[in-house]
Design a protein around this motif. Structure first.
Motif, PDB file in Angstrom:
ATOM      1  N   ALA A  29       0.840  -1.203   0.000  1.00  0.00           N
ATOM      2  CA  ALA A  29       0.000   0.000   0.000  1.00  0.00           C
ATOM      3  C   ALA A  29       0.868   1.243   0.000  1.00  0.00           C
ATOM      4  O   ALA A  29       1.786   1.384   0.814  1.00  0.00           O
ATOM      5  CB  ALA A  29      -0.912   0.009   1.224  1.00  0.00           C
TER       6      ALA A  29
ATOM      7  N   GLY B 222      -2.273   0.587  -4.530  1.00  0.00           N
ATOM      8  CA  GLY B 222      -2.266  -0.565  -3.640  1.00  0.00           C
ATOM      9  C   GLY B 222      -2.376  -1.842  -4.452  1.00  0.00           C
ATOM     10  O   GLY B 222      -3.005  -1.864  -5.521  1.00  0.00           O
TER      11      GLY B 222
ATOM     12  N   LYS C 284      -3.019   5.186   2.337  1.00  0.00           N
ATOM     13  CA  LYS C 284      -2.518   3.814   2.217  1.00  0.00           C
ATOM     14  C   LYS C 284      -3.583   2.812   2.648  1.00  0.00           C
ATOM     15  O   LYS C 284      -3.809   1.787   1.969  1.00  0.00           O
ATOM     16  CB  LYS C 284      -1.252   3.638   3.064  1.00  0.00           C
ATOM     17  N   ASP C 285      -4.240   3.076   3.764  1.00  0.00           N
ATOM     18  CA  ASP C 285      -5.294   2.183   4.244  1.00  0.00           C
ATOM     19  C   ASP C 285      -6.434   2.103   3.234  1.00  0.00           C
ATOM     20  O   ASP C 285      -7.005   1.031   3.008  1.00  0.00           O
ATOM     21  CB  ASP C 285      -5.838   2.673   5.592  1.00  0.00           C
TER      22      ASP C 285
ATOM     23  N   TYR D  73      -6.313   2.628  -0.122  1.00  0.00           N
ATOM     24  CA  TYR D  73      -5.922   1.848  -1.304  1.00  0.00           C
ATOM     25  C   TYR D  73      -5.888   0.356  -0.978  1.00  0.00           C
ATOM     26  O   TYR D  73      -6.326  -0.479  -1.790  1.00  0.00           O
ATOM     27  CB  TYR D  73      -4.562   2.307  -1.827  1.00  0.00           C
ATOM     28  N   ALA D  74      -5.378   0.007   0.195  1.00  0.00           N
ATOM     29  CA  ALA D  74      -5.339  -1.400   0.590  1.00  0.00           C
ATOM     30  C   ALA D  74      -6.742  -1.971   0.736  1.00  0.00           C
ATOM     31  O   ALA D  74      -7.003  -3.123   0.367  1.00  0.00           O
ATOM     32  CB  ALA D  74      -4.560  -1.548   1.898  1.00  0.00           C
TER      33      ALA D  74
END
Length: 234
Positions: free
Chosen positions: A145, A150, A191-192, A194-195
């Motif tokens: 991510a 991600g 990041k979270d 996209y993950a």
């Protein structure tokens, strides 16, 4: 997929696309319905990509990424089901990256394009260190991510992919590449997000392909960074 450049089954010319965009923005951002294709639709995130790819959590993650909770409807051919069929037909070899679907914010709003992709790989992830911009997560074989992309790697045993004796290594990606601008905002939240979207599409794909044990993917996204491997002392 309907977009500023395309309509279902074909592409708009650059001039027409520009005309649509200007018509929409000149009307205060609400858009001029008379200037839009007859089948133009705006939908919520859970209705994208065939309606089974984006979970409620992933839909909220799309808002973190794009700033919008409404999107242009995906064309009928851009679905997880179609991508799974294409994957089955291509299974004997690794593939270049191909689209599951693309996500666009509605005409008349701030333009944002997100690409959701699939790829077959010859093998799973290696032990090589990831690029520092990525956080490594423990989902499937591996998940990565960053603030603008991600990826989830998972292994699939399925009768839809050649035979139950052969493991397919699948990579699902969610990408927004802007060469002119670095991603801004809360990097951890991005990041979270996209993950979360990558996990949602990966799990939907694993179920569509009938992968054994859903390709080892958890029911919910794992957003805690994976522990770094311990260096060998041998």
């Amino acid at each position: 997929m309907i977009s500023r450049r395309s309509v279902r089954g074909g592409f708009l010319s650059a001039a027409m696309a520009g005309s649509l965009f200007l018509s929409a923005t000149d009307c205060g951002g609400d858009g001029d319905d008379d200037a839009l294709p007859d089948d133009y639709e705006v939908v919520v995130g859970t209705q994208l990509c065939g309606g089974r790819a984006v979970s409620a959590d992933a839909s909220r993650a799309l808002k973190v990424i794009t700033g919008s909770s409404r999107f242009e409807a995906s064309a009928e051919k851009y679905t997880v089901a179609q991508a799974a069929t294409d994957m089955g037909e291509a299974f004997s070899v690794s593939t270049v990256t191909k689209d599951v679907c693309r996500v666009y914010t509605p005409i008349g709003t701030r333009h944002f394009e997100l690409r959701i992709t699939w790829r077959l790989d010859d093998r799973g992830p290696t032990d090589d260190p990831a690029d520092p911009k990525f956080t490594v997560l423990k989902m499937g074989e591996e998940a990565l991510a960053a603030a603008d992309q991600g990826y989830v790697y998972f292994a699939c045993l399925s009768d839809r992919l050649s035979s139950l004796a052969t493991v397919a290594h699948i990579v699902i990606g969610v990408e927004h590449r802007d060469v002119w601008k670095e991603p801004g905002g809360d990097v951890k939240a991005l990041k979270d997000a996209y993950a979360t979207v990558a996990h949602s599409v990966s799990l939907a794909m694993a179920k569509e392909l009938r992968c054994e044990k859903n390709g080892g993917l958890p029911a919910q996204p794992v957003l805690v960074p994976a522990a770094a491997p311990t260096p060998s002392t041998a």
